[in-house]
Design a protein around this motif. Structure first.
Motif, PDB file in Angstrom:
ATOM      1  N   ALA A  81       0.756  -1.168   0.042  1.00 11.50           N
ATOM      2  CA  ALA A  81      -0.111  -0.085   0.050  1.00 11.50           C
ATOM      3  C   ALA A  81       0.965   1.192   0.120  1.00 11.50           C
ATOM      4  CB  ALA A  81      -1.033   0.059   1.311  1.00 11.50           C
ATOM      5  N   ASP A  82       2.000   1.301   0.870  1.00  8.72           N
ATOM      6  CA  ASP A  82       2.991   2.435   0.836  1.00  8.72           C
ATOM      7  C   ASP A  82       3.379   2.660  -0.615  1.00  8.72           C
ATOM      8  OD1 ASP A  82       2.520   2.552   3.498  1.00  8.72           O
ATOM      9  OD2 ASP A  82       4.249   1.858   4.094  1.00  8.72           O
ATOM     10  N   HIS A  83       4.119   1.540  -1.240  1.00  9.30           N
ATOM     11  CA  HIS A  83       4.654   1.640  -2.575  1.00  9.30           C
ATOM     12  C   HIS A  83       3.753   2.406  -3.525  1.00  9.30           C
ATOM     13  CE1 HIS A  83       7.553  -1.945  -2.062  1.00  9.30           C
ATOM     14  NE2 HIS A  83       7.946  -0.991  -1.387  1.00  9.30           N
ATOM     15  N   ALA A  84       2.457   1.783  -3.553  1.00  7.28           N
ATOM     16  CA  ALA A  84       1.354   2.620  -4.428  1.00  7.28           C
ATOM     17  C   ALA A  84       1.441   4.127  -4.038  1.00  7.28           C
ATOM     18  CB  ALA A  84       0.077   1.822  -4.175  1.00  7.28           C
ATOM     19  N   LYS A  85       1.462   4.498  -2.899  1.00  8.63           N
ATOM     20  CA  LYS A  85       1.174   5.868  -2.466  1.00  8.63           C
ATOM     21  C   LYS A  85       2.378   6.627  -2.842  1.00  8.63           C
ATOM     22  CE  LYS A  85      -1.860   5.143   1.799  1.00  8.63           C
ATOM     23  NZ  LYS A  85      -2.195   3.665   1.201  1.00  8.63           N
ATOM     24  N   PHE A  86       3.505   6.074  -2.852  1.00  9.03           N
ATOM     25  CA  PHE A  86       4.931   6.660  -3.143  1.00  9.03           C
ATOM     26  C   PHE A  86       4.833   6.852  -4.603  1.00  9.03           C
ATOM     27  CE2 PHE A  86       6.933   4.181   0.594  1.00  9.03           C
ATOM     28  CZ  PHE A  86       6.378   5.235   1.572  1.00  9.03           C
ATOM     29  N   ILE A  87       4.310   5.930  -5.392  1.00 12.84           N
ATOM     30  CA  ILE A  87       4.295   5.894  -6.712  1.00 12.84           C
ATOM     31  C   ILE A  87       3.594   6.958  -7.205  1.00 12.84           C
ATOM     32  CG2 ILE A  87       3.854   4.604  -8.962  1.00 12.84           C
ATOM     33  CD1 ILE A  87       4.932   2.331  -7.633  1.00 12.84           C
ATOM     34  N   GLY A  88       2.344   6.915  -6.841  1.00 13.50           N
ATOM     35  CA  GLY A  88       1.461   8.140  -7.270  1.00 13.50           C
ATOM     36  C   GLY A  88       2.058   9.485  -6.951  1.00 13.50           C
ATOM     37  N   HIS A  89       2.763   9.578  -5.808  1.00  9.56           N
ATOM     38  CA  HIS A  89       3.257  11.092  -5.562  1.00  9.56           C
ATOM     39  C   HIS A  89       4.271  11.323  -6.325  1.00  9.56           C
ATOM     40  CE1 HIS A  89       0.531  12.258  -2.119  1.00  9.56           C
ATOM     41  NE2 HIS A  89       0.466  11.074  -1.780  1.00  9.56           N
ATOM     42  N   LEU A  90       5.179  10.552  -6.620  1.00 11.57           N
ATOM     43  CA  LEU A  90       6.426  10.625  -7.198  1.00 11.57           C
ATOM     44  C   LEU A  90       6.288  10.839  -8.923  1.00 11.57           C
ATOM     45  CD1 LEU A  90       8.921   8.501  -5.174  1.00 11.57           C
ATOM     46  CD2 LEU A  90       8.623  10.963  -5.206  1.00 11.57           C
ATOM     47  N   LEU A  91       5.450  10.119  -9.260  1.00 11.43           N
ATOM     48  CA  LEU A  91       4.868  10.337 -10.764  1.00 11.43           C
ATOM     49  C   LEU A  91       4.532  11.897 -10.916  1.00 11.43           C
ATOM     50  CD1 LEU A  91       2.628   7.591 -11.293  1.00 11.43           C
ATOM     51  CD2 LEU A  91       4.514   7.886 -12.399  1.00 11.43           C
ATOM     52  N   ASP A  92       4.848  12.374 -12.304  1.00 12.76           N
ATOM     53  CA  ASP A  92       4.563  13.864 -12.607  1.00 12.76           C
ATOM     54  C   ASP A  92       3.054  13.905 -12.743  1.00 12.76           C
ATOM     55  OD1 ASP A  92       5.814  16.603 -13.826  1.00 12.76           O
ATOM     56  OD2 ASP A  92       3.932  15.995 -15.026  1.00 12.76           O
ATOM     57  N   PRO A  93       2.549  14.928 -12.450  1.00  8.32           N
ATOM     58  CA  PRO A  93       0.991  15.215 -12.259  1.00  8.32           C
ATOM     59  C   PRO A  93       0.352  14.932 -13.766  1.00  8.32           C
ATOM     60  CG  PRO A  93       1.940  16.760 -10.827  1.00  8.32           C
ATOM     61  CD  PRO A  93       3.048  16.076 -11.602  1.00  8.32           C
TER      62      PRO A  93
END
Length: 263
Positions: free
Chosen positions: A148-160
């Motif tokens: 779950a954390d990984h998914a959150k990090f990926i979502g935040h580190l991708l360009d909007p």
């Protein structure tokens, strides 16, 4: 049993020592240039786990269990030390004494993995090789939270602007939060839930979701390496999260094999 102890120990150290080394690298890359001492400490841990990887090459599945027990103790001390370093970094971050690009949740996340690594080596040295139903559920709670954390990090580190990928990451975050809550509920229902059919269903459900997330991470990793995605995700970080999903699937397979042997 001695053979299993040796092989399991070496397997854990092989996987997690690389993970710990990469954690130190990711932290160092996220610090401000003024945080020289913290960067030096991170570099110390990179070198420490590189030495452990070199020492690991001296052992095989035929090694003396006493030597492996001593090696486990040595590596456990290293894992405990990097855990303490990560918690120090988290404390400094939460107190706003340092400013970095390392999310507090990410630092907490990697400290949980260091604690897990140290505990796994202690369990092995204490002869805890075969998982009990309680351990199976708790291990899934740990890894579901990691996913779950990984998914959150990926979502935040991708360009909007990567809207589709951001939405996919958010969906995975939501799905794994729900699986985590479900696992916590199952944990609280013990001992009534300690039946093989219920655990089998639990593991099957988790496997499907983890495999889907693993495939998403692999696709994202390949696109990042080919410079086809706009993000702040280091290619090694993308591969890092992919390997951890693979590890979770491997553990689920081990648990299911253990349950099958008992039934």
């Amino acid at each position: 049993m001695a053979d299993m102890f040796v092989s399991r120990s070496l397997e854990e150290i092989r996987f997690w020592s690389r993970i710990m080394k990469e954690h130190a690298l990711f932290l160092s890359l996220g610090f401000s240039y003024t945080d020289k001492q913290l960067i030096e400490e991170a570099q110390h841990f990179i070198a420490l786990f590189e030495r452990i990887e070199e020492q690991l090459s001296q052992y095989s599945n035929n090694s003396d269990p006493q030597q492996i027990r001593a090696f486990n103790t040595h590596v456990c001390q290293a894992a405990t030390a990097i855990w303490a370093y990560k918690r120090k970094v988290l404390g400094l971050t939460l107190q706003c004494k340092i400013r970095s690009n390392n999310f507090p949740l990410l630092v907490d996340h990697i400290s949980r993995e260091a604690a897990y690594f140290a505990n796994r080596l202690q369990d092995l040295n204490e002869g805890k090789l075969k998982p009990l139903p309680e351990a199976i559920i708790k291990e899934n709670v740990f890894f579901l939270r990691i996913m779950a954390d990984h998914a959150k990090f990926i979502g935040h580190l991708l360009d909007p602007s990567e809207r589709k990928l951001v939405d996919q990451a958010r969906e995975f975050s939501h799905d794994f939060d729900q699986l985590l809550f479900q696992a916590v509920d199952l944990d609280s229902m013990r001992p009534q839930s300690e039946t093989v059919p219920m655990l089998d269903q639990f593991l099957d459900q988790n496997r499907v979701s983890v495999a889907s997330l693993r495939d998403f991470k692999k696709a994202a990793r390949d696109l990042i390496e080919a410079c086809k995605i706009k993000s702040n995700i280091h290619p090694l970080l993308a591969d890092h999260t992919f390997r951890e999903a693979e590890r979770f699937l491997h553990i689920i397979d081990q648990f299911e094999a253990s349950l099958t042997a008992k039934s």
